[in-house]
Design an enzyme around this catalytic site. Sequence first.
Site, PDB file in Angstrom:
ATOM      1  N   ASP A 212      -0.416  82.816-106.422  1.00  0.00           N
ATOM      2  CA  ASP A 212       0.551  83.308-107.418  1.00  0.00           C
ATOM      3  C   ASP A 212       0.639  82.365-108.617  1.00  0.00           C
ATOM      4  O   ASP A 212       1.145  82.761-109.678  1.00  0.00           O
ATOM      5  CB  ASP A 212       1.949  83.406-106.791  1.00  0.00           C
ATOM      6  CG  ASP A 212       2.331  84.834-106.435  1.00  0.00           C
ATOM      7  OD1 ASP A 212       1.843  85.768-107.106  1.00  0.00           O
ATOM      8  OD2 ASP A 212       3.122  85.004-105.488  1.00  0.00           O
TER       9      ASP A 212
ATOM     10  N   GLN B  52       6.255  86.973-101.183  1.00  0.00           N
ATOM     11  CA  GLN B  52       6.834  87.933-102.128  1.00  0.00           C
ATOM     12  C   GLN B  52       8.257  87.512-102.486  1.00  0.00           C
ATOM     13  O   GLN B  52       9.071  87.198-101.613  1.00  0.00           O
ATOM     14  CB  GLN B  52       6.823  89.349-101.513  1.00  0.00           C
ATOM     15  CG  GLN B  52       7.260  90.452-102.458  1.00  0.00           C
ATOM     16  CD  GLN B  52       6.327  90.638-103.659  1.00  0.00           C
ATOM     17  OE1 GLN B  52       5.133  90.367-103.600  1.00  0.00           O
ATOM     18  NE2 GLN B  52       6.876  91.100-104.765  1.00  0.00           N
TER      19      GLN B  52
ATOM     20  N   LYS C 157      -0.628  95.211-102.902  1.00  0.00           N
ATOM     21  CA  LYS C 157      -1.451  93.996-102.796  1.00  0.00           C
ATOM     22  C   LYS C 157      -2.403  94.122-101.603  1.00  0.00           C
ATOM     23  O   LYS C 157      -3.584  93.775-101.699  1.00  0.00           O
ATOM     24  CB  LYS C 157      -0.553  92.757-102.680  1.00  0.00           C
ATOM     25  CG  LYS C 157       0.138  92.421-104.000  1.00  0.00           C
ATOM     26  CD  LYS C 157       1.249  91.383-103.898  1.00  0.00           C
ATOM     27  CE  LYS C 157       1.989  91.308-105.232  1.00  0.00           C
ATOM     28  NZ  LYS C 157       3.081  90.333-105.273  1.00  0.00           N
TER      29      LYS C 157
END
Length: 282
Positions: free
Chosen positions: A120, A97, A53
């Site tokens: 997200d 995460q 990422k």
Amino acid sequence: MSYSIIDGKAISAQIKEECKQQVLAYKEKGIEICLAVIQVGADPASSVYVNNKKKACEFCGMKSLSYELPEETTEDELLALIHKLNDDPSVNGILVQLPLPKHIDEDLVIRTIDPKKDVDGFHTQSVGALCIGQPGFVSCTPAGIIQLLKRSGIEIAGKECVVIGRSNIVGKPMALLLLRENGTVTVCHSRTKDLKEVTKRADILIVAIGKPKFITSDYVKEGAVVIDVGIHRNENNKLCGDVDFDDVAEKTSAITPVPGGVGPMTIAMLMHNCVASYELQN
Ligand code: GUN
């Protein structure tokens, strides 16, 4: 039947390139887009994802802030960091995460992220907005699958779409997105009675079961499009999906490979969401 392989590597590269151009256009106006990435603990798989990422941000010319917190970080400490990033106008996207260590309430953490920074697309507000057709962030993997279909010239409207799997990250948002594209959508799961009978109706079959090579040709209609979300490593360290590619491919009109199908799309759509986050905030 001849089939085409849906090239997720090429399509994701195209999307990242588009993001790079958009980031560049912002830069020319003096605007820098910034993603904050938080990892708690040092799970090796998570570290690989987080690194990828950060690399994608670099490729697109975005700033990334990295918070690598120890496993013992308390829930309060993590929540305090999220509040700080929520209040920081120079931060556009916040990504925590997953999975988090067991002593931290994942739902509470996701709920704490400002929905305007929820790149997200996991926040209840983002999911709710998707459900009723309002603007908001969409979970990256299912959003990436829609791009794979559209950019491969596969029509969704009016098609029988079957999704196997009902997770909050893939199955449910996938069903909502296909519905938004005017597909006729069925969601299957572990309690579905005659799975084969349902999957054989599918013009577009999205497979997110989490079992290696589970879907064989007898689950698939002749000429169907098959999208494989699974990723597994076998005993010889070779990657495979939830679909038995060698058995199924010939029966399809188009299919995603593993690796190089759905996988690369998740990060490309994260970059897309980061660009969109600036627009949503301003
Ligand atoms: N863990 C596995 N996939 C994901 C993802 O897409 N986002 C986050 N935040 N964590 C994950």
